[in-house]
Design an enzyme around this catalytic site. Structure first.
Site, PDB file in Angstrom:
ATOM      1  N   GLY A 112       0.743  -1.193  -0.121  1.00 22.66           N
ATOM      2  CA  GLY A 112      -0.060  -0.085  -0.048  1.00 22.66           C
ATOM      3  C   GLY A 112       0.776   1.260  -0.145  1.00 22.66           C
ATOM      4  N   VAL A 169       1.248   3.631   2.227  1.00 22.56           N
ATOM      5  CA  VAL A 169       2.178   3.941   3.408  1.00 22.56           C
ATOM      6  C   VAL A 169       3.244   2.925   3.476  1.00 22.56           C
ATOM      7  CG1 VAL A 169       2.067   3.828   5.815  1.00 22.56           C
ATOM      8  CG2 VAL A 169       0.453   5.235   4.593  1.00 22.56           C
ATOM      9  N   SER A 204      -2.374  -9.100  -2.746  1.00 28.98           N
ATOM     10  CA  SER A 204      -1.084  -8.460  -3.107  1.00 28.98           C
ATOM     11  C   SER A 204      -0.005  -9.369  -3.211  1.00 28.98           C
ATOM     12  CB  SER A 204      -0.809  -7.384  -2.219  1.00 28.98           C
ATOM     13  OG  SER A 204      -1.877  -6.067  -2.385  1.00 28.98           O
ATOM     14  N   ARG A 222      -4.458   3.658  19.383  1.00 28.80           N
ATOM     15  CA  ARG A 222      -3.688   5.009  19.620  1.00 28.80           C
ATOM     16  C   ARG A 222      -4.193   5.462  21.022  1.00 28.80           C
ATOM     17  NH1 ARG A 222      -5.100   7.440  13.721  1.00 28.80           N
ATOM     18  NH2 ARG A 222      -3.212   6.542  12.567  1.00 28.80           N
ATOM     19  N   CYS A 262      -2.147  11.185  10.795  1.00 25.59           N
ATOM     20  CA  CYS A 262      -1.238  12.077  10.237  1.00 25.59           C
ATOM     21  C   CYS A 262      -1.355  13.458  10.629  1.00 25.59           C
ATOM     22  CB  CYS A 262      -1.481  11.953   8.719  1.00 25.59           C
ATOM     23  SG  CYS A 262      -3.080  11.824   8.265  1.00 25.59           S
ATOM     24  N   GLN A 271      -6.649  18.375   3.801  1.00 21.96           N
ATOM     25  CA  GLN A 271      -5.905  16.983   3.664  1.00 21.96           C
ATOM     26  C   GLN A 271      -6.183  16.722   2.328  1.00 21.96           C
ATOM     27  OE1 GLN A 271      -7.581  16.217   8.394  1.00 21.96           O
ATOM     28  NE2 GLN A 271      -6.943  14.286   6.921  1.00 21.96           N
ATOM     29  N   LYS A 330      -9.983  12.710  16.807  1.00 21.11           N
ATOM     30  CA  LYS A 330      -8.766  12.014  16.955  1.00 21.11           C
ATOM     31  C   LYS A 330      -7.685  13.215  17.245  1.00 21.11           C
ATOM     32  CE  LYS A 330      -9.340   8.404  13.394  1.00 21.11           C
ATOM     33  NZ  LYS A 330      -8.746   7.989  11.914  1.00 21.11           N
ATOM     34  N   ARG A 336     -11.033  17.595   3.479  1.00 22.10           N
ATOM     35  CA  ARG A 336     -10.532  16.943   2.515  1.00 22.10           C
ATOM     36  C   ARG A 336     -10.407  18.295   1.017  1.00 22.10           C
ATOM     37  NH1 ARG A 336      -7.555  12.815   3.280  1.00 22.10           N
ATOM     38  NH2 ARG A 336      -9.416  11.729   3.947  1.00 22.10           N
ATOM     39  N   HIS A 346      -0.593  17.418   3.669  1.00 19.98           N
ATOM     40  CA  HIS A 346      -1.596  18.127   4.455  1.00 19.98           C
ATOM     41  C   HIS A 346      -1.001  19.388   4.784  1.00 19.98           C
ATOM     42  CE1 HIS A 346      -3.631  14.203   4.166  1.00 19.98           C
ATOM     43  NE2 HIS A 346      -3.734  14.225   5.452  1.00 19.98           N
TER      44      HIS A 346
END
Length: 339
Positions: free
Chosen positions: A13, A15, A41, A99, A128, A155, A212, A234, A241
């Site tokens: 992916g 990241v 994948s 998190r 992020c 973003q 978040k 967005r 960002h």
């Protein structure tokens, strides 16, 4: 320096690919490398330091003999993260799953590196947008204290993965040709538009992405007394960002002092020269690892207020680079295999 056995989960992916590239760029001491992803994948070829690796399907045995696991995010974190930790692997996870777990450190190396030592097998990578905000925020927090933060984000579509990038390209092409855009990844047409809606709506009609930023920042700073409110948007930008941040400090900080404070802080680059039209922008911060800060000025409506504009590559510092920096901290502090 001794090498370490590293596995990337979600390697194929956006990241995961960045994680692999950054391991090479930063010359992280890798002895053995394993690249894993979903069955879909598996079989894909990826290059690391000139050597070809085949992506394997992630299974419980994938973590045998590994020391550090970089999870790019997604369902694999929930399914395999605890299992990997049980096998003695230090998990550095980019998903949101761990998190806010009080047993899991949430780490930005420039901000709270000491928290790495408290891990019990899993270390979480923040959101992020949180990372991009909290780095310059910490500089001001240490120097003058912070009462309140008001942040609006802008973003990039790559924050939504490869599908976001594809959708912006397709929407732009269709819109320019006069066709009918049919949204898929986003709620509305993203080309030539802004969407003030990232993730699901939750309490008080704030989105999960907005909460978040509030809750993660409190955890990273170890300070729930800082009032934080966020609006996440967005925008039709491919990568990097941006954020507009207003800060109320505990003591008066001039713009010049704020510029110096942030310029001296690790991981921050101040680009602030209005006379020459110099300020951070996504186009010029993409592919970089630092958080860029500009438009630093005193709030004309508040005695102890500051305004600033921040931009950073959310795939790198906002995700992959931060994760690799955590891995470097783990190695440096001798925290491998800690229980």
């Amino acid at each position: 320096m001794a090498g370490y056995n590293v596995i990337i989960v979600g390697a194929s992916g956006a990241v995961g690919q960045e994680m692999l590239q950054i391991l090479e760029e930063r010359n992280f001491p890798v002895s053995k490398l394993k690249l894993c992803a979903t069955a879909r994948s598996a079989g894909k070829e990826m290059i690391f330091k000139g050597k070809t690796y085949i992506v394997e399907e992630t299974t419980p045995t994938s973590f045998d003999g590994m020391e550090i696991a970089l999870f790019a995010g997604g369902a694999a974190s929930t399914e395999f993260g605890p299992l990997a930790a049980e096998k003695g692997v230090v998990v550095i996870d980019n998903s949101s799953h761990f998190r806010l777990d009080p047993q899991v450190p949430l780490v930005v190396p420039e901000v709270n590196p000491e928290d790495v030592k408290e891990h019990k097998g899993i270390i979480a990578n923040p959101n992020c947008s949180t990372i991009i905000m909290v780095v310059p925020l910490k500089a001001i927090y240490d120097a003058a204290g912070i009462k309140r933060v008001v942040v609006s984000t802008y973003q990039a579509v790559s924050g939504a993965g490869a599908e976001g990038i594809t959708e912006l390209t397709e929407h732009t092409r269709i819109a320019l040709d006069g066709g009918q855009v049919v949204p898929s990844k986003f709620q509305y047409q993203i080309a030539f538009n802004l969407i003030p809606h990232i993730d699901v709506f939750q309490e008080m009609d704030y989105t999960k992405e907005e909460w978040k930023m509030v809750k993660e920042t409190h955890k990273i700073l170890h300070d729930d007394n800082v009032a934080i409110t966020a609006t996440t948007v967005r925008v039709p930008v491919y990568r990097s960002h941006s954020e507009s941040i207003n800060i109320e400090t505990n003591r008066k900080v001039t713009a010049d002092e704020a510029k110096k404070i942030m310029a001296d802080f690790p991981g921050v680059i101040v680009v602030d020269n209005p006379a020459n039209k110099e300020y951070p922008m996504p186009l010029y911060t993409s592919g970089k690892d630092e958080v860029f800060v500009g438009r630093i000025r005193e709030d004309n409506s508040l005695e102890q207020g500051l305004n600033m504009w921040v931009a950073a590559d959310q795939l790198r510092k906002g995700a992959a680079t931060n994760a690799v920096q955590i891995a470097e901290l783990v190695v440096k502090c001798g925290c491998l295999g800690k229980r």
